[in-house]
Scaffold this motif. Structure first.
Motif, PDB file in Angstrom:
ATOM      1  N   LYS A 124      -9.784 -43.312  15.437  1.00 22.26           N
ATOM      2  CA  LYS A 124      -9.135 -44.195  14.449  1.00 22.26           C
ATOM      3  C   LYS A 124      -9.590 -45.636  14.657  1.00 22.26           C
ATOM      4  CE  LYS A 124      -5.167 -41.144  13.787  1.00 22.26           C
ATOM      5  NZ  LYS A 124      -3.688 -40.986  13.831  1.00 22.26           N
ATOM      6  N   ALA A 125     -10.852 -45.831  14.441  1.00 24.49           N
ATOM      7  CA  ALA A 125     -11.507 -47.092  14.744  1.00 24.49           C
ATOM      8  C   ALA A 125     -10.941 -48.252  13.942  1.00 24.49           C
ATOM      9  CB  ALA A 125     -13.005 -46.970  14.474  1.00 24.49           C
ATOM     10  N   THR A 126     -10.995 -49.425  14.551  1.00 26.50           N
ATOM     11  CA  THR A 126     -10.791 -50.667  13.819  1.00 26.50           C
ATOM     12  C   THR A 126     -12.042 -50.915  12.986  1.00 26.50           C
ATOM     13  OG1 THR A 126      -9.421 -51.569  15.579  1.00 26.50           O
ATOM     14  CG2 THR A 126     -10.406 -53.147  14.042  1.00 26.50           C
ATOM     15  N   LEU A 127     -11.875 -51.220  11.715  1.00 22.39           N
ATOM     16  CA  LEU A 127     -13.018 -51.417  10.815  1.00 22.39           C
ATOM     17  C   LEU A 127     -13.085 -52.873  10.375  1.00 22.39           C
ATOM     18  CD1 LEU A 127     -15.319 -50.523   8.915  1.00 22.39           C
ATOM     19  CD2 LEU A 127     -13.563 -49.849   7.257  1.00 22.39           C
TER      20      LEU A 127
ATOM     21  N   SER B 164     -15.575 -46.751  28.054  1.00 21.65           N
ATOM     22  CA  SER B 164     -14.131 -46.956  27.902  1.00 21.65           C
ATOM     23  C   SER B 164     -13.776 -47.810  26.691  1.00 21.65           C
ATOM     24  CB  SER B 164     -13.556 -47.601  29.164  1.00 21.65           C
ATOM     25  OG  SER B 164     -14.159 -48.861  29.420  1.00 21.65           O
ATOM     26  N   ARG B 165     -14.782 -48.431  26.071  1.00 19.52           N
ATOM     27  CA  ARG B 165     -14.565 -49.214  24.853  1.00 19.52           C
ATOM     28  C   ARG B 165     -15.883 -49.205  24.101  1.00 19.52           C
ATOM     29  NH1 ARG B 165      -9.820 -51.611  24.459  1.00 19.52           N
ATOM     30  NH2 ARG B 165      -9.424 -53.097  22.787  1.00 19.52           N
ATOM     31  N   LEU B 166     -15.828 -48.961  22.777  1.00 16.65           N
ATOM     32  CA  LEU B 166     -17.038 -48.664  22.009  1.00 16.65           C
ATOM     33  C   LEU B 166     -17.103 -49.501  20.738  1.00 16.65           C
ATOM     34  CD1 LEU B 166     -19.509 -46.734  21.406  1.00 16.65           C
ATOM     35  CD2 LEU B 166     -17.839 -45.200  20.322  1.00 16.65           C
ATOM     36  N   VAL B 167     -18.266 -50.102  20.508  1.00 19.79           N
ATOM     37  CA  VAL B 167     -18.541 -50.789  19.248  1.00 19.79           C
ATOM     38  C   VAL B 167     -19.699 -50.075  18.567  1.00 19.79           C
ATOM     39  CG1 VAL B 167     -19.219 -52.941  18.119  1.00 19.79           C
ATOM     40  CG2 VAL B 167     -17.780 -53.012  20.176  1.00 19.79           C
ATOM     41  N   LEU B 168     -19.459 -49.579  17.364  1.00 20.57           N
ATOM     42  CA  LEU B 168     -20.489 -48.927  16.558  1.00 20.57           C
ATOM     43  C   LEU B 168     -20.908 -49.897  15.468  1.00 20.57           C
ATOM     44  CD1 LEU B 168     -18.892 -45.367  16.194  1.00 20.57           C
ATOM     45  CD2 LEU B 168     -20.665 -46.100  17.810  1.00 20.57           C
TER      46      LEU B 168
ATOM     47  N   CYS C 186     -11.865 -43.169  23.233  1.00 16.19           N
ATOM     48  CA  CYS C 186     -11.733 -44.560  23.663  1.00 16.19           C
ATOM     49  C   CYS C 186     -11.526 -45.479  22.461  1.00 16.19           C
ATOM     50  CB  CYS C 186     -12.966 -44.998  24.461  1.00 16.19           C
ATOM     51  SG  CYS C 186     -14.494 -45.077  23.502  1.00 16.19           S
ATOM     52  N   PRO C 187     -10.940 -46.668  22.667  1.00 15.64           N
ATOM     53  CA  PRO C 187     -10.805 -47.637  21.574  1.00 15.64           C
ATOM     54  C   PRO C 187     -12.164 -47.944  20.962  1.00 15.64           C
ATOM     55  CG  PRO C 187      -9.525 -48.328  23.468  1.00 15.64           C
ATOM     56  CD  PRO C 187     -10.352 -47.164  23.921  1.00 15.64           C
ATOM     57  N   THR C 188     -12.238 -47.962  19.646  1.00 13.75           N
ATOM     58  CA  THR C 188     -13.515 -48.071  18.942  1.00 13.75           C
ATOM     59  C   THR C 188     -13.427 -49.095  17.820  1.00 13.75           C
ATOM     60  OG1 THR C 188     -14.029 -45.743  19.419  1.00 13.75           O
ATOM     61  CG2 THR C 188     -15.252 -46.775  17.618  1.00 13.75           C
ATOM     62  N   LEU C 189     -14.471 -49.896  17.721  1.00  9.68           N
ATOM     63  CA  LEU C 189     -14.625 -50.844  16.614  1.00  9.68           C
ATOM     64  C   LEU C 189     -15.837 -50.422  15.801  1.00  9.68           C
ATOM     65  CD1 LEU C 189     -14.206 -53.622  15.114  1.00  9.68           C
ATOM     66  CD2 LEU C 189     -15.730 -54.610  16.853  1.00  9.68           C
ATOM     67  N   VAL C 190     -15.682 -50.355  14.493  1.00  6.64           N
ATOM     68  CA  VAL C 190     -16.796 -50.091  13.585  1.00  6.64           C
ATOM     69  C   VAL C 190     -17.088 -51.363  12.807  1.00  6.64           C
ATOM     70  CG1 VAL C 190     -17.593 -48.787  11.579  1.00  6.64           C
ATOM     71  CG2 VAL C 190     -16.321 -47.628  13.388  1.00  6.64           C
ATOM     72  N   LEU C 191     -18.303 -51.851  12.948  1.00  2.00           N
ATOM     73  CA  LEU C 191     -18.783 -52.966  12.142  1.00  2.00           C
ATOM     74  C   LEU C 191     -19.659 -52.397  11.040  1.00  2.00           C
ATOM     75  CD1 LEU C 191     -19.861 -55.755  14.664  1.00  2.00           C
ATOM     76  CD2 LEU C 191     -18.075 -55.909  12.948  1.00  2.00           C
TER      77      LEU C 191
END
Length: 311
Positions: A278-281, A148-152, A251-256
């Motif tokens: 549309k990930a947060t980068l 439900s929430r993803l960090v790549l 799901c909401p996604t953050l890309v580091l």
């Protein structure tokens, strides 16, 4: 409290990502039996935080690493999550597979779904570094995904081919080491893109990334046979294009991205912020592939994103 091999020295020396109040949380060890194409195998994991907490964060490591990479992050998030850090099969304390060709995302994803079933929750948050991010992308793209929430962490739908060649040059070819000092010199070389770590952090990465050999000395803590399917899947490919998979994520996604990364190129990361989920980068300065969450600032980025949905 379980003995946190390598971790207590790290916290005492440099105090990155320490839990509120200077607390060292308990780490528990477990394992789950998984079904692969050629039989059963055991996948080990460590977990932190209240085992009854319904908020679960699964942290999945990179190609040659293991779940202990996340000790600092897991310790910092243990008051908010039940943090579960598996050793993907062929790494760490998990079993080695009899058939090298079984090492791949389909088996890994099936194993991790078995783990989620063991945890008894319907949804999880997911942080994946490199290979762990690819597994997370795959599972997140499926209808009915539990993520439900993803960090790549420093991985995306296209991968720099020069970087794949670089990794292929050392994958499965690591030497044996007479002692930890010799192993650390090797780790500092092949993992140089992790950034300017402190001496304590490099020793930690070495301790959790190696294992003692029965006849003396040390070796890297992964099955060298993982190099065989890597060769077929990546080095023989002309390009890696996973955009259809990424575009299916909802799901909401953050890309580091490590600002100096040769795996996740800047243009790819920027495009990830405009399509699919549309990930947060966020780009991490002075780091290549990949940020390792040994610094408080890196932990805080993840913490703020994951807890943004907290009531």
């Amino acid at each position: 409290m379980a003995i946190l091999k390598g971790f207590e020295e790290l916290v005492v020396t440099s105090r990155p990502g320490q839990a509120a109040g200077g607390q060292l949380n308990e780490m528990r060890e477990g394992s789950v039996r998984c079904l692969g194409p050629h039989g059963l195998h055991r996948m080990a994991y460590v977990e932190w935080g209240d085992p009854a907490n319904p908020r679960v964060l699964i942290c999945v490591h990179g190609l040659t690493r293991n779940g202990r990479d996340f000790d600092v992050l897991a310790n910092a998030l243990a008051s908010d999550y039940r943090v579960v850090c598996p050793d993907v099969v062929g790494r760490g304390r998990s079993d080695r597979l009899f058939f090298a060709d079984d090492y791949g995302v389909p088996v890994y994803a099936n194993d991790l779904m078995t783990l989620i079933a063991r945890l008894g929750v319907d949804s999880v948050h997911w942080l994946g570094t490199s290979m762990g991010g690819l597994i997370g992308m795959f599972l997140s793209s499926l209808p009915g995904s539990p993520i439900s929430r993803l960090v790549l962490n420093d991985v995306g739908p296209t991968i720099g081919m020069d970087a794949l060649q670089r990794i292929g040059e050392y994958l499965g070819k690591s030497p044996d080491f007479a002692d930890l000092a010799e192993a650390e010199a090797y780790v500092r070389t092949v993992c140089a893109p992790f950034g300017a770590l402190t001496d304590a952090q490099w020793r930690y990465m070495t301790v959790v990334g190696t294992r003692a050999k029965p006849d003396g000395g040390f070796e890297m803590n992964y099955d060298r046979a993982i190099a065989q399917p890597y060769q077929k899947a990546f080095l023989e490919a002309k390009e890696i294009n996973l955009w259809p998979m990424y575009d299916a994520i909802r799901c909401p996604t953050l890309v580091l991205r490590g600002a100096q990364s040769d795996i996740l190129m800047h243009d790819t990361a920027a495009e990830m912020s405009t399509r699919g989920p549309k990930a947060t980068l966020v780009e991490v300065p002075s780091v290549g592939h990949a940020p390792m969450f040994l610094e408080e600032a890196q932990v805080r980025i993840v913490q703020e994103f994951l807890l943004a949905d907290r009531p």
